[in-house]
Write a protein that holds these residues in place. Structure first.
Motif, PDB file in Angstrom:
ATOM      1  N   GLU A 218       0.790  -1.219   0.000  1.00  0.00           N
ATOM      2  CA  GLU A 218       0.000   0.000   0.000  1.00  0.00           C
ATOM      3  C   GLU A 218       0.829   1.279   0.000  1.00  0.00           C
ATOM      4  OE1 GLU A 218      -3.974   0.103   0.374  1.00  0.00           O
ATOM      5  OE2 GLU A 218      -3.004  -1.301  -0.999  1.00  0.00           O
ATOM      6  N   ASN A 219       1.937   1.287   0.689  1.00  0.00           N
ATOM      7  CA  ASN A 219       2.722   2.512   0.845  1.00  0.00           C
ATOM      8  C   ASN A 219       3.914   2.592  -0.087  1.00  0.00           C
ATOM      9  OD1 ASN A 219       1.199   3.789   3.031  1.00  0.00           O
ATOM     10  ND2 ASN A 219       1.863   2.029   4.242  1.00  0.00           N
ATOM     11  N   GLU A 220       3.937   1.726  -1.101  1.00  0.00           N
ATOM     12  CA  GLU A 220       4.994   1.759  -2.098  1.00  0.00           C
ATOM     13  C   GLU A 220       4.430   2.235  -3.434  1.00  0.00           C
ATOM     14  OE1 GLU A 220       7.249  -1.820  -2.357  1.00  0.00           O
ATOM     15  OE2 GLU A 220       7.645  -1.918  -0.199  1.00  0.00           O
ATOM     16  N   PRO A 221       5.301   2.620  -4.366  1.00  0.00           N
ATOM     17  CA  PRO A 221       4.805   3.074  -5.673  1.00  0.00           C
ATOM     18  C   PRO A 221       3.888   2.049  -6.325  1.00  0.00           C
ATOM     19  CG  PRO A 221       7.116   3.631  -5.448  1.00  0.00           C
ATOM     20  CD  PRO A 221       6.769   2.793  -4.246  1.00  0.00           C
ATOM     21  N   ALA A 222       2.804   2.519  -6.894  1.00  0.00           N
ATOM     22  CA  ALA A 222       1.837   1.634  -7.539  1.00  0.00           C
ATOM     23  C   ALA A 222       2.448   0.988  -8.773  1.00  0.00           C
ATOM     24  CB  ALA A 222       0.598   2.432  -7.931  1.00  0.00           C
ATOM     25  N   LEU A 223       1.905  -0.167  -9.132  1.00  0.00           N
ATOM     26  CA  LEU A 223       2.312  -0.797 -10.377  1.00  0.00           C
ATOM     27  C   LEU A 223       1.982   0.135 -11.537  1.00  0.00           C
ATOM     28  CD1 LEU A 223       1.063  -4.423  -9.717  1.00  0.00           C
ATOM     29  CD2 LEU A 223       3.424  -3.621  -9.713  1.00  0.00           C
ATOM     30  N   SER A 224       2.842   0.139 -12.527  1.00  0.00           N
ATOM     31  CA  SER A 224       2.714   1.096 -13.611  1.00  0.00           C
ATOM     32  C   SER A 224       2.307   0.420 -14.908  1.00  0.00           C
ATOM     33  CB  SER A 224       4.058   1.807 -13.824  1.00  0.00           C
ATOM     34  OG  SER A 224       4.003   2.677 -14.923  1.00  0.00           O
ATOM     35  N   ALA A 225       1.657   1.201 -15.782  1.00  0.00           N
ATOM     36  CA  ALA A 225       1.476   0.763 -17.162  1.00  0.00           C
ATOM     37  C   ALA A 225       2.855   0.584 -17.784  1.00  0.00           C
ATOM     38  CB  ALA A 225       0.671   1.801 -17.933  1.00  0.00           C
ATOM     39  N   LYS A 226       2.905  -0.111 -18.906  1.00  0.00           N
ATOM     40  CA  LYS A 226       4.168  -0.354 -19.597  1.00  0.00           C
ATOM     41  C   LYS A 226       4.172   0.353 -20.950  1.00  0.00           C
ATOM     42  CE  LYS A 226       5.142  -3.056 -16.201  1.00  0.00           C
ATOM     43  NZ  LYS A 226       6.078  -2.608 -15.135  1.00  0.00           N
ATOM     44  N   VAL A 227       5.360   0.610 -21.471  1.00  0.00           N
ATOM     45  CA  VAL A 227       5.496   1.213 -22.792  1.00  0.00           C
ATOM     46  C   VAL A 227       6.704   0.587 -23.488  1.00  0.00           C
ATOM     47  CG1 VAL A 227       6.829   3.153 -21.848  1.00  0.00           C
ATOM     48  CG2 VAL A 227       5.760   3.343 -24.117  1.00  0.00           C
ATOM     49  N   ALA A 228       6.547   0.303 -24.781  1.00  0.00           N
ATOM     50  CA  ALA A 228       7.640  -0.223 -25.578  1.00  0.00           C
ATOM     51  C   ALA A 228       7.587   0.406 -26.960  1.00  0.00           C
ATOM     52  CB  ALA A 228       7.548  -1.742 -25.690  1.00  0.00           C
ATOM     53  N   LYS A 229       8.736   0.757 -27.482  1.00  0.00           N
ATOM     54  CA  LYS A 229       8.801   1.253 -28.852  1.00  0.00           C
ATOM     55  C   LYS A 229       8.588   0.089 -29.806  1.00  0.00           C
ATOM     56  CE  LYS A 229      11.632   4.134 -31.915  1.00  0.00           C
ATOM     57  NZ  LYS A 229      12.936   4.831 -32.073  1.00  0.00           N
ATOM     58  N   LEU A 230       7.851   0.332 -30.877  1.00  0.00           N
ATOM     59  CA  LEU A 230       7.603  -0.713 -31.862  1.00  0.00           C
ATOM     60  C   LEU A 230       8.659  -0.675 -32.966  1.00  0.00           C
ATOM     61  CD1 LEU A 230       3.724  -0.457 -32.128  1.00  0.00           C
ATOM     62  CD2 LEU A 230       5.006  -2.441 -31.321  1.00  0.00           C
ATOM     63  N   SER A 231       8.950  -1.842 -33.516  1.00  0.00           N
ATOM     64  CA  SER A 231       9.893  -1.951 -34.622  1.00  0.00           C
ATOM     65  C   SER A 231       9.316  -1.278 -35.864  1.00  0.00           C
ATOM     66  CB  SER A 231      10.172  -3.430 -34.910  1.00  0.00           C
ATOM     67  OG  SER A 231       8.956  -4.091 -35.239  1.00  0.00           O
ATOM     68  N   SER A 232      10.156  -1.078 -36.863  1.00  0.00           N
ATOM     69  CA  SER A 232       9.717  -0.390 -38.071  1.00  0.00           C
ATOM     70  C   SER A 232       8.624  -1.156 -38.805  1.00  0.00           C
ATOM     71  CB  SER A 232      10.909  -0.149 -39.002  1.00  0.00           C
ATOM     72  OG  SER A 232      11.534  -1.382 -39.345  1.00  0.00           O
ATOM     73  N   ASP A 233       8.597  -2.491 -38.670  1.00  0.00           N
ATOM     74  CA  ASP A 233       7.534  -3.270 -39.313  1.00  0.00           C
ATOM     75  C   ASP A 233       6.298  -3.424 -38.442  1.00  0.00           C
ATOM     76  OD1 ASP A 233       8.238  -5.165 -37.411  1.00  0.00           O
ATOM     77  OD2 ASP A 233       8.972  -6.646 -38.870  1.00  0.00           O
ATOM     78  N   MET A 234       6.318  -2.834 -37.257  1.00  0.00           N
ATOM     79  CA  MET A 234       5.161  -2.769 -36.341  1.00  0.00           C
ATOM     80  C   MET A 234       4.766  -4.133 -35.772  1.00  0.00           C
ATOM     81  SD  MET A 234       4.375   0.484 -36.262  1.00  0.00           S
ATOM     82  CE  MET A 234       2.654   0.785 -35.827  1.00  0.00           C
ATOM     83  N   LEU A 235       5.618  -5.127 -35.923  1.00  0.00           N
ATOM     84  CA  LEU A 235       5.261  -6.485 -35.500  1.00  0.00           C
ATOM     85  C   LEU A 235       5.976  -6.936 -34.234  1.00  0.00           C
ATOM     86  CD1 LEU A 235       5.312  -8.290 -38.978  1.00  0.00           C
ATOM     87  CD2 LEU A 235       3.324  -7.373 -37.743  1.00  0.00           C
ATOM     88  N   SER A 236       6.910  -6.132 -33.733  1.00  0.00           N
ATOM     89  CA  SER A 236       7.669  -6.531 -32.549  1.00  0.00           C
ATOM     90  C   SER A 236       8.097  -5.299 -31.771  1.00  0.00           C
ATOM     91  CB  SER A 236       8.892  -7.361 -32.950  1.00  0.00           C
ATOM     92  OG  SER A 236       9.753  -6.594 -33.766  1.00  0.00           O
ATOM     93  N   PHE A 237       8.638  -5.532 -30.576  1.00  0.00           N
ATOM     94  CA  PHE A 237       9.169  -4.443 -29.767  1.00  0.00           C
ATOM     95  C   PHE A 237      10.601  -4.146 -30.179  1.00  0.00           C
ATOM     96  CE2 PHE A 237       6.261  -5.745 -25.977  1.00  0.00           C
ATOM     97  CZ  PHE A 237       5.204  -5.102 -26.571  1.00  0.00           C
ATOM     98  N   ASP A 238      10.936  -2.884 -30.252  1.00  0.00           N
ATOM     99  CA  ASP A 238      12.284  -2.439 -30.576  1.00  0.00           C
ATOM    100  C   ASP A 238      12.920  -1.920 -29.293  1.00  0.00           C
ATOM    101  OD1 ASP A 238      14.605  -1.457 -31.648  1.00  0.00           O
ATOM    102  OD2 ASP A 238      13.672   0.180 -32.766  1.00  0.00           O
ATOM    103  N   GLY A 239      13.490  -2.825 -28.533  1.00  0.00           N
ATOM    104  CA  GLY A 239      14.076  -2.439 -27.250  1.00  0.00           C
ATOM    105  C   GLY A 239      13.266  -2.958 -26.079  1.00  0.00           C
ATOM    106  N   GLU A 240      13.663  -2.541 -24.893  1.00  0.00           N
ATOM    107  CA  GLU A 240      13.077  -3.068 -23.672  1.00  0.00           C
ATOM    108  C   GLU A 240      11.716  -2.450 -23.353  1.00  0.00           C
ATOM    109  OE1 GLU A 240      15.098  -1.946 -20.053  1.00  0.00           O
ATOM    110  OE2 GLU A 240      15.941  -0.163 -21.007  1.00  0.00           O
ATOM    111  N   VAL A 241      10.936  -3.199 -22.589  1.00  0.00           N
ATOM    112  CA  VAL A 241       9.671  -2.692 -22.053  1.00  0.00           C
ATOM    113  C   VAL A 241       9.988  -1.840 -20.830  1.00  0.00           C
ATOM    114  CG1 VAL A 241       7.492  -3.338 -20.976  1.00  0.00           C
ATOM    115  CG2 VAL A 241       8.364  -4.662 -22.915  1.00  0.00           C
TER     116      VAL A 241
END
Length: 365
Positions: A218-241
């Protein structure tokens, strides 16, 4: 609040019993959602009534508005905290030439039987366009019951779409929302706690015996949404989440216990006057909230809420600019009165001169 009063409130509130993709309301939630019964009407009407739709992701393709919603269906599965009664099996794509114009239902664009790795529950999708191809991003439980995010492609914004044979490597949880910046780079924002399973990935690997709700710290930072850059072909992640950093105006992370402000599910990104607006649902307190940043990765400074609770447990949205005006697409349970049978709506969204967003009340007093 004693158990009898809880039961009375539960019965009186239409569609409020469980989280939209997940879960069960707490005592604080009950008192807030009863406000819906004090209104006399709705700000907007359902855009379509031949099927139940929810979680609308709206886009402007070729001058036409396309909406990519969940397709709610009746199910014999009992309501529970995991959202098993949200047992959607396909996607219908909707389109219209203008706001409040005639809506076309283009029929089934992708079915769960067309996804080789899918188990059950096709939840809230999103779409994107790049390099002559349309991409449909979708969360679905794999055959072991773990939510992953897949992608399907088409040359037509209305489909049909063909799914890739495997989920996006490194993806997990629910509610993909893809944002393409002015420089052409695309990012996927995703995640949802409780039935969305985000809390079960807290240590980098899925824990099937993990918490059913959140981190429980309760008193720690809440779980966060995630974000990842997409590859140029839009089919995979380009780098870490990465984590979507949500902080207060003092730069401190929002805490798990802060249910009125912390992220729950249904993230969306839009850009206004050079600023990045990360908007999301607070889940068990039923608000749509927003935070503003200078970069796609954040940090995003919490600014406030911009939509009051709708009728029904869940609230999930998208924001789209059309001809210089902004609109929010959302859902409630006006047509069915059942939390798992929802209907899509749209209304105008207004940014103030200082960059804040005007409050939207989904009811007319």
């Amino acid at each position: 609040m004693n158990e009898l009063r809880k039961l009375i409130l539960f019965t009186a509130v239409t569609g409020m019993a469980f989280a939209g993709a997940c879960q069960q309301a707490n005592q604080k939630t009950e008192s807030k959602t009863t406000n819906a019964d004090k209104k006399t009407g709705y700000l907007s009407q359902p855009i379509i009534s031949n099927i139940y739709t929810a979680d609308p992701s709206a886009h402007l393709f070729n001058g036409k508005i396309y909406i990519y919603p969940s397709h709610d269906i009746e199910t014999e599965t009992k309501e529970n905290d995991n959202g098993d009664h949200f047992d959607m099996r396909d996607y219908h794509i909707l389109s219209m030439d203008s706001i409040n114009g005639k809506v076309t239902d283009h029929g089934v664009a992708l079915s769960i039987g067309d996804i080789p790795w899918a188990g059950r529950q096709l939840w809230a999708p999103d779409a994107a366009f790049k390099n002559g191809t349309y991409y449909l991003y979708f969360p679905v439980k794999d055959k072991s019951g773990v939510f992953r995010i897949g992608v399907a492609t088409s040359k037509n914004p209305a489909g049909p779409f063909k799914a890739e044979p495997t989920p996006i490597k490194g993806s997990f949880s629910i509610d993909p929302a893809v944002f393409t910046d002015t420089d052409g780079a695309s990012y996927m924002y995703f995640g949802g706690i409780w039935g969305g399973q985000l809390q079960r990935w807290n240590n980098g690997a899925y824990d099937k015996n993990g918490s059913k709700t959140d981190s429980q710290k309760e008193n720690e930072p809440a779980l966060s949404a995630k974000v990842a850059k997409l590859s140029s072909d839009m089919l995979s992640f380009d780098g870490e989440v990465k984590d979507v950093q949500l902080v207060d105006k003092q730069g401190k992370p929002l805490l798990t216990k802060d249910h009125d402000r912390r992220f729950f599910e249904g993230g969306w990104m839009h850009k206004f006057n050079g600023k990045y607006y990360f908007t999301y649902s607070t889940g068990d307190t039923h608000y749509l909230a927003y935070a503003i940043g200078d970069k796609p990765y954040g940090p995003f400074v919490y600014e406030g809420t911009f939509m009051k609770p709708v009728q029904g447990w869940t609230t999930h949205h998208s924001i789209l600019e059309i001809n210089g005006k902004w609109y929010i697409f959302y859902h409630d349970t006006q047509l069915s009165g059942k939390t798992h049978l929802r209907n899509v709506k749209v209304t105008e969204l207004k940014h103030k001169a200082d960059g804040t967003i005007e409050m939207i009340d989904p009811f007319v007093k």
